[in-house]
Design a protein around this motif. Structure first.
Motif, PDB file in Angstrom:
ATOM      1  N   GLN A   1      -7.331 -74.235  23.244  1.00 46.28           N
ATOM      2  CA  GLN A   1      -6.778 -75.587  23.308  1.00 46.28           C
ATOM      3  C   GLN A   1      -6.879 -76.117  24.740  1.00 46.28           C
ATOM      4  OE1 GLN A   1      -2.502 -75.970  22.970  1.00 46.28           O
ATOM      5  NE2 GLN A   1      -2.634 -78.022  22.083  1.00 46.28           N
TER       6      GLN A   1
ATOM      7  N   TYR B   1       5.160 -81.339  22.328  1.00 46.01           N
ATOM      8  CA  TYR B   1       3.962 -82.139  22.052  1.00 46.01           C
ATOM      9  C   TYR B   1       2.727 -81.253  21.936  1.00 46.01           C
ATOM     10  CZ  TYR B   1       0.378 -85.749  22.721  1.00 46.01           C
ATOM     11  OH  TYR B   1      -0.708 -86.568  22.579  1.00 46.01           O
ATOM     12  N   TRP B   2       2.528 -80.372  22.919  1.00 44.53           N
ATOM     13  CA  TRP B   2       1.313 -79.553  22.923  1.00 44.53           C
ATOM     14  C   TRP B   2       1.422 -78.372  21.957  1.00 44.53           C
ATOM     15  CZ3 TRP B   2      -2.587 -82.016  24.551  1.00 44.53           C
ATOM     16  CH2 TRP B   2      -2.458 -82.950  25.587  1.00 44.53           C
TER      17      TRP B   2
ATOM     18  N   LYS C   1      -8.312 -68.700  19.659  1.00 36.62           N
ATOM     19  CA  LYS C   1      -8.353 -70.144  19.476  1.00 36.62           C
ATOM     20  C   LYS C   1      -8.116 -70.788  20.837  1.00 36.62           C
ATOM     21  CE  LYS C   1      -6.605 -73.803  16.502  1.00 36.62           C
ATOM     22  NZ  LYS C   1      -5.783 -74.102  15.299  1.00 36.62           N
TER      23      LYS C   1
ATOM     24  N   LYS D   1       1.274 -73.667  17.438  1.00 30.99           N
ATOM     25  CA  LYS D   1       1.939 -73.638  16.136  1.00 30.99           C
ATOM     26  C   LYS D   1       0.942 -73.412  15.010  1.00 30.99           C
ATOM     27  CE  LYS D   1       4.888 -76.270  13.000  1.00 30.99           C
ATOM     28  NZ  LYS D   1       5.507 -77.585  12.700  1.00 30.99           N
ATOM     29  N   SER D   2      -0.315 -73.850  15.212  1.00 32.56           N
ATOM     30  CA  SER D   2      -1.340 -73.649  14.188  1.00 32.56           C
ATOM     31  C   SER D   2      -1.648 -72.174  14.006  1.00 32.56           C
ATOM     32  CB  SER D   2      -2.620 -74.408  14.561  1.00 32.56           C
ATOM     33  OG  SER D   2      -3.191 -73.892  15.754  1.00 32.56           O
TER      34      SER D   2
ATOM     35  N   GLU E   1       2.923 -78.401  19.073  1.00 40.83           N
ATOM     36  CA  GLU E   1       2.761 -78.876  17.698  1.00 40.83           C
ATOM     37  C   GLU E   1       1.481 -79.687  17.482  1.00 40.83           C
ATOM     38  OE1 GLU E   1       6.343 -80.931  16.641  1.00 40.83           O
ATOM     39  OE2 GLU E   1       7.381 -79.052  16.166  1.00 40.83           O
ATOM     40  N   ALA E   2       0.650 -79.817  18.525  1.00 45.57           N
ATOM     41  CA  ALA E   2      -0.614 -80.528  18.366  1.00 45.57           C
ATOM     42  C   ALA E   2      -1.467 -79.843  17.296  1.00 45.57           C
ATOM     43  CB  ALA E   2      -1.369 -80.561  19.694  1.00 45.57           C
ATOM     44  N   LYS E   3      -2.459 -80.568  16.767  1.00 50.65           N
ATOM     45  CA  LYS E   3      -3.292 -80.040  15.695  1.00 50.65           C
ATOM     46  C   LYS E   3      -3.919 -78.702  16.052  1.00 50.65           C
ATOM     47  CE  LYS E   3      -7.159 -81.338  12.694  1.00 50.65           C
ATOM     48  NZ  LYS E   3      -8.165 -82.390  12.382  1.00 50.65           N
ATOM     49  N   ASP E   4      -4.348 -78.573  17.331  1.00 53.95           N
ATOM     50  CA  ASP E   4      -4.964 -77.324  17.778  1.00 53.95           C
ATOM     51  C   ASP E   4      -4.019 -76.495  18.634  1.00 53.95           C
ATOM     52  OD1 ASP E   4      -4.862 -79.099  19.862  1.00 53.95           O
ATOM     53  OD2 ASP E   4      -6.876 -78.680  20.611  1.00 53.95           O
TER      54      ASP E   4
END
Length: 348
Positions: free
Chosen positions: A326, A50-51, A324, A59-60, A53-56
């Motif tokens: 999160q 879940y975390w 980055k 994986k980003s 693959e979250a938008k931020d």
């Protein structure tokens, strides 16, 4: 807090009886239990995905699908993953059963043992199931409700007040007026996985040697309307850097709570007050020197050094973009008002 010290054998019996009661409450058949368990986080390990693959999420930065990482292997797909000897509840009182997957907690126990600062509950020979399968709830098998991650409401029902009576007349409790969660004061330090070097992890498919376990500081972070204990995870992939901040319960409970100067106007807050950053993990004399003490979850004030792995040695990455950031598990940074309070010396 009131300590309830119960013998080892009695705890084992209680765990077994409670497991039986839970089975009875949801249906006696093994099939019913399997249906409930199949929706649990232990079965699907949804939180990590879940975390990530979250938008931020990380994986980003990497672009690597979660299914391609070895992380997904931490799923208890069969009863025998935990009930290694038999299906009796007492079989799972051995904490090593849990630590096979919950390696982060195992690392924390090892660090605390070496420092002679073992968690108070572990000193009493308590095991995971004494809290996580108790008082009518079952955090291990779940309750039949699918949840996205461990910090989703109801995913983990065990809480300090299941066993400990909160004394409202304690001076520190009066002063903080219910704004602090128990771990904020009663946790010694948090275990954090720093500099998770995904290049190494992808190559070796092993966690060992791919990160630096750190357990020398405790982060204060907001979660569910209170300040609680938190941790950070820093990550690196192809010189791209990332930091995740999260509420986190390290099983490093101390019987005596922290003192006021441990948090108020401490060395970290003096730097924040002076407009300087807290050096979290710089290289000093060729070695990584982790910060010691309580720190605020204030991302802009925390200075992280990131490292690459070269010939078995950690080499600082120079230059590069800012990491980055999160916020994970619904944690939020401390507010300006909270920081202002922490900057000021505590008045006796």
């Amino acid at each position: 807090m009131k300590r309830q010290l119960i013998g080892k054998k009695f705890y084992a019996v209680i765990a077994f009886v409670i497991a039986g009661l839970i089975c009875a409450s949801v249906g006696a058949s093994a099939g019913d239990q399997i249906k409930i368990y199949n929706k649990s986080l232990h079965k699907n390990a949804a939180g990590m995905k879940y975390w990530y693959e979250a938008k931020d999420g990380f994986k980003s930065v990497t672009g690597i699908p979660y299914e391609s990482l070895a992380c997904k292997e931490c799923h208890a797909t069969s009863c025998k993953n935990c009930h290694v000897k038999s299906l009796k509840a007492a079989d799972t009182r051995d904490i090593n059963t849990c630590l096979k997957c919950h390696e982060r907690q195992g690392t924390g126990f090892a660090v605390d043992t070496a420092a002679n600062e073992l968690d108070f509950h572990r000193q009493m020979d308590m095991g995971c199931t004494d809290c996580h399968v108790a008082n009518g709830h079952d955090d291990v098998h779940g309750d039949g409700v699918v949840r996205a991650n461990m910090k989703t409401e109801g995913a983990v029902k065990a809480k300090c007040t299941d066993c400990h009576e909160e004394k409202a007349d304690t001076r520190s409790h009066k002063i903080h007026k219910g704004k602090l969660d128990c771990p904020a004061c009663h946790t010694n330090t948090s275990i954090s996985c720093n500099n998770c070097h995904l290049d190494t992890y992808v190559k070796t498919k092993k966690k060992e040697g791919a990160y630096m376990p750190t357990k020398s500081w405790l982060m204060l972070i907001n979660y569910k309307g209170k300040v609680t204990a938190g941790a950070a995870q820093t990550l690196v992939y192809k010189n791209k850097t990332f930091v995740a901040y999260s509420p986190y319960y390290s099983h490093s409970v101390q019987a005596t709570a922290k003192k006021c100067p441990d948090c108020h106007a401490n060395e970290a807050m003096k730097l924040v007050k002076a407009g300087k950053k807290i050096p979290m993990n710089p290289t000093v004399n060729g070695k990584v020197a982790d910060w010691k003490g309580v720190i605020p979850c204030l991302p802009g004030s925390l200075q992280w050094t990131f490292y690459n792995k070269d010939g078995g040695k950690w080499v600082p990455i120079s230059g590069g973009d800012q990491p980055k950031v999160q916020m994970v598990n619904y944690g939020t940074p401390l507010t300006a008002k909270q920081i202002r309070i922490l900057k000021a010396p505590f008045l006796k």
